[in-house]
Enzyme design. Sequence first.
Site, PDB file in Angstrom:
ATOM      1  N   MET A  53       5.454   0.567   1.618  1.00 38.73           N
ATOM      2  CA  MET A  53       5.428   1.818   2.382  1.00 38.73           C
ATOM      3  C   MET A  53       4.378   1.704   3.490  1.00 38.73           C
ATOM      4  SD  MET A  53       6.339   4.876  -0.213  1.00 38.73           S
ATOM      5  CE  MET A  53       4.744   5.129  -0.927  1.00 38.73           C
ATOM      6  N   GLY A  62      -3.374  -7.047  -0.957  1.00 34.17           N
ATOM      7  CA  GLY A  62      -2.419  -7.130  -2.066  1.00 34.17           C
ATOM      8  C   GLY A  62      -1.004  -7.350  -1.523  1.00 34.17           C
ATOM      9  N   HIS A  63      -0.639  -6.625  -0.454  1.00 35.33           N
ATOM     10  CA  HIS A  63       0.693  -6.806   0.144  1.00 35.33           C
ATOM     11  C   HIS A  63       0.822  -8.208   0.756  1.00 35.33           C
ATOM     12  CE1 HIS A  63       0.305  -2.270   0.563  1.00 35.33           C
ATOM     13  NE2 HIS A  63       1.442  -2.396  -0.093  1.00 35.33           N
ATOM     14  N   GLY A 113       4.112  -5.793  -6.761  1.00 32.45           N
ATOM     15  CA  GLY A 113       2.779  -5.953  -7.332  1.00 32.45           C
ATOM     16  C   GLY A 113       2.735  -5.404  -8.755  1.00 32.45           C
ATOM     17  N   MET A 166      -6.552  -3.019  -5.441  1.00 28.72           N
ATOM     18  CA  MET A 166      -6.244  -2.647  -4.049  1.00 28.72           C
ATOM     19  C   MET A 166      -5.045  -1.709  -4.023  1.00 28.72           C
ATOM     20  SD  MET A 166      -6.893  -5.912  -1.659  1.00 28.72           S
ATOM     21  CE  MET A 166      -8.475  -6.742  -1.723  1.00 28.72           C
TER      22      MET A 166
HETATM   23  O1  PAF Z   1       5.339   0.492  -4.246  1.00 29.80           O
HETATM   24  C1  PAF Z   1       5.729   0.984  -3.177  1.00 29.80           C
HETATM   25  O2  PAF Z   1       5.113   0.827  -2.117  1.00 29.80           O
HETATM   26  C2  PAF Z   1       7.003   1.816  -3.162  1.00 29.80           C
HETATM   27  O3  PAF Z   1       7.148   2.538  -4.332  1.00 29.80           O
HETATM   28  C3  PAF Z   1       8.280   0.989  -2.848  1.00 29.80           C
HETATM   29  C4  PAF Z   1       8.551  -0.036  -3.923  1.00 29.80           C
HETATM   30  C5  PAF Z   1       8.126   0.295  -1.501  1.00 29.80           C
HETATM   31  C6  PAF Z   1       9.493   1.916  -2.777  1.00 29.80           C
HETATM   32  O4  PAF Z   1       9.351   2.882  -1.778  1.00 29.80           O
END
Ligand code: PAF
Length: 290
Positions: free
Chosen positions: A35, A41-42, A152, A189
Amino acid sequence: MKRQPVKVVRTVADLRKVVVGWRKSGEKVALIPTMGALHDGHLQLVRTAQKRARRTVTSIFVNPAQFAPHEDLARYPRDEAGDLAKLKTVDCDLVWAPGPAEMYPEGFATRVVPAGAAEGLETDYRPHFFGGVATVCCKLFTQVGPEFAMFGEKDYQQLQVVKQMVADLNLPLKIIGVPTIREKDGLAMSSRNKYLDESQRRIAPAIQRAIKRLADECAALGVALTSARIAKLAEAARAEIAAAGFDTVDYVEVRDAVTLKPVDGKSGRPMRVLAAAWLGKTRLIDNVAV
Ligand code: PAF
């Protein structure tokens, strides 16, 4: 070599054009659903994805379907320019950034209703949440058509819910769980850490300390870990988090690591400690393996 800006697509038609080109060259694709408000972490999800697939697609979509009307949809942090700069540093191939009208066009009426791993824990406090997550993930998977999707472990129940949905609906991809990345003081994070003021930020790592202690106590008891002992130890962990300065503790639970049902030491099953607690208006969740 100077890195190129990451390509961004905003319609399903443009997304498919790119992915079809990759497929023609026999390249595997991994999706990193997010999002936005990206943190290390991403980026770790992207790096892990690159070990499995030649091409990575990061989706950035703040999904209204997983927020209740009283929740933080409007104030959820958004910084697309910052996100694109971060994704460039890890050589992500493509960003899939649809607007709400592309994801949920007028007349949209279908929803995935997850059960099993979705029951209890987060659902007791956010009943709308996993329906919204499962619906958007199902759409993201069919839009992108990846071989892999990375999630994650920080959102551990979400990971189990998505795995169950993929198995139940025979979706042709593999879900990969990636260990939580933590700050030096142990705080997991999260994009929501941005909401914490200085004094809340000092208190926040207490949630991880308490659940780690609980996990160690459970592990030490082995087969002697009864449901009654779990209840007592979890209550002590709840008290520890509250004493550290958290305003409300929603739950601290020890659960089966796959089904997320109640468990005890005799079952011989892998276990997970999961917790959620509030610091002011910010809700933090965390979990650790036993
Ligand atoms: O973990 C997230 O950021 C959200 O729940 C996801 C998996 C992108 C779904 O909108």
